[in-house]
Write a protein that holds these residues in place. Sequence first.
Motif, short mmCIF file in Angstrom:
data_model
loop_
_atom_site.label_atom_id
_atom_site.label_comp_id
_atom_site.label_asym_id
_atom_site.label_seq_id
_atom_site.Cartn_x
_atom_site.Cartn_y
_atom_site.Cartn_z
N GLY A 246 0.83 -1.20 0.00
CA GLY A 246 0.00 0.00 0.00
C GLY A 246 0.86 1.24 0.00
N GLU A 247 0.20 2.38 0.16
CA GLU A 247 0.91 3.66 0.20
C GLU A 247 1.57 3.83 1.56
N TYR A 248 2.87 4.02 1.54
CA TYR A 248 3.64 4.24 2.78
C TYR A 248 3.73 5.75 3.02
N VAL A 249 3.09 6.20 4.09
CA VAL A 249 3.03 7.62 4.41
C VAL A 249 4.10 7.91 5.46
N PRO A 250 5.11 8.73 5.12
CA PRO A 250 6.15 9.02 6.11
C PRO A 250 5.60 9.84 7.28
N LEU A 251 5.83 9.35 8.49
CA LEU A 251 5.41 10.07 9.70
C LEU A 251 6.61 10.70 10.41
N GLY A 252 7.77 10.62 9.81
CA GLY A 252 8.94 11.29 10.36
C GLY A 252 9.61 10.53 11.49
N ASP A 253 10.40 11.28 12.26
CA ASP A 253 11.22 10.72 13.34
C ASP A 253 10.78 11.26 14.69
N VAL A 254 11.07 10.48 15.73
CA VAL A 254 11.01 10.96 17.11
C VAL A 254 12.25 10.45 17.83
N ARG A 255 12.65 11.14 18.86
CA ARG A 255 13.74 10.68 19.71
C ARG A 255 13.11 10.23 21.03
N GLN A 256 13.30 8.95 21.34
CA GLN A 256 12.77 8.40 22.59
C GLN A 256 13.64 8.82 23.76
N GLY B 84 15.45 7.29 25.82
CA GLY B 84 16.77 6.66 25.89
C GLY B 84 17.72 7.13 24.80
N GLY B 85 17.25 8.01 23.91
CA GLY B 85 18.10 8.56 22.85
C GLY B 85 17.90 7.92 21.49
N LYS B 86 17.23 6.79 21.42
CA LYS B 86 17.02 6.12 20.14
C LYS B 86 16.12 6.97 19.24
N VAL B 87 16.50 7.08 17.97
CA VAL B 87 15.70 7.80 16.98
C VAL B 87 14.86 6.77 16.23
N VAL B 88 13.55 6.99 16.23
CA VAL B 88 12.61 6.06 15.59
C VAL B 88 11.96 6.76 14.39
N THR B 89 12.00 6.10 13.24
CA THR B 89 11.40 6.59 12.01
C THR B 89 10.25 5.66 11.65
N VAL B 90 9.07 6.23 11.34
CA VAL B 90 7.89 5.41 11.11
C VAL B 90 7.15 5.85 9.84
N TRP B 91 6.58 4.85 9.17
CA TRP B 91 5.66 5.06 8.06
C TRP B 91 4.32 4.47 8.46
N ALA B 92 3.24 5.13 8.04
CA ALA B 92 1.90 4.59 8.21
C ALA B 92 1.51 3.90 6.91
N VAL B 93 0.74 2.83 7.06
CA VAL B 93 0.21 2.14 5.88
C VAL B 93 -1.15 1.58 6.27
N PHE C 244 3.47 10.04 16.51
CA PHE C 244 3.07 9.40 15.26
C PHE C 244 1.55 9.38 15.11
N LEU C 245 0.82 9.28 16.21
CA LEU C 245 -0.64 9.31 16.15
C LEU C 245 -1.12 10.68 15.69
N ASP C 246 -0.49 11.73 16.21
CA ASP C 246 -0.84 13.09 15.80
C ASP C 246 -0.56 13.30 14.31
N ARG C 247 0.58 12.80 13.84
CA ARG C 247 0.95 12.96 12.44
C ARG C 247 0.03 12.15 11.52
N LEU C 248 -0.36 10.95 11.98
CA LEU C 248 -1.30 10.15 11.20
C LEU C 248 -2.64 10.87 11.11
N THR C 249 -3.10 11.41 12.22
CA THR C 249 -4.37 12.14 12.23
C THR C 249 -4.32 13.33 11.27
N ALA C 250 -3.23 14.08 11.31
CA ALA C 250 -3.08 15.23 10.40
C ALA C 250 -3.11 14.77 8.94
#
Length: 157
Positions: free
Chosen positions: A71-81, A83-92, A145-151
């Motif tokens: 399906g269409e992969y919608v980039p939701l960007g990055d967040v820093r947790q 502990g310092g880990k950077v997480v990048t997510v796509w919605a589908v 990521f929930l906020d970005r998906l909603t937007a």
Amino acid sequence: MADKRSAGLLLFRRTATGTEVLIAHMGGPIWQRRDAGAWSVPKGEYGPQEEPRDAARREFTEELGLPAPEGEYVPLGDVRQSGGKVVTVWAVEGDLDPGLVEPGTFTMEWPRGSGDMRAFPEIDRAGWFGLEPARAKLVAAQTAFLDRLTAHLEGVR
């Protein structure tokens, strides 16, 4: 040393009562009795030689034991947790039965300091949740990521 990086897929579906997302409860003894803040987007670490979106698809399969959705992969960007880990997510958008999930495993010393290495599931369960219930369950940083998906979904209408 470079920050650890993870990539993941946030599967969502539209229902008569609103949007739902598929999230996973982290496995292992540390998370066993926790609920709030103990759920995550299915994700995992990747190295510099792997494209983040490819890693997200691979990790979805490894964590859930099911193929990554098409399906269409919608980039939701990055967040820093925290502990310092950077997480990048796509919605589908897609659907799956959480009862079919067959999680991968990881090995850790348990109990700590015992010298005993034990295998635990990467996740111990997955489920569909409305956006507000998911917000209460997710690791704090991942709620963005929930906020970005909603937007994104509001912009699609």
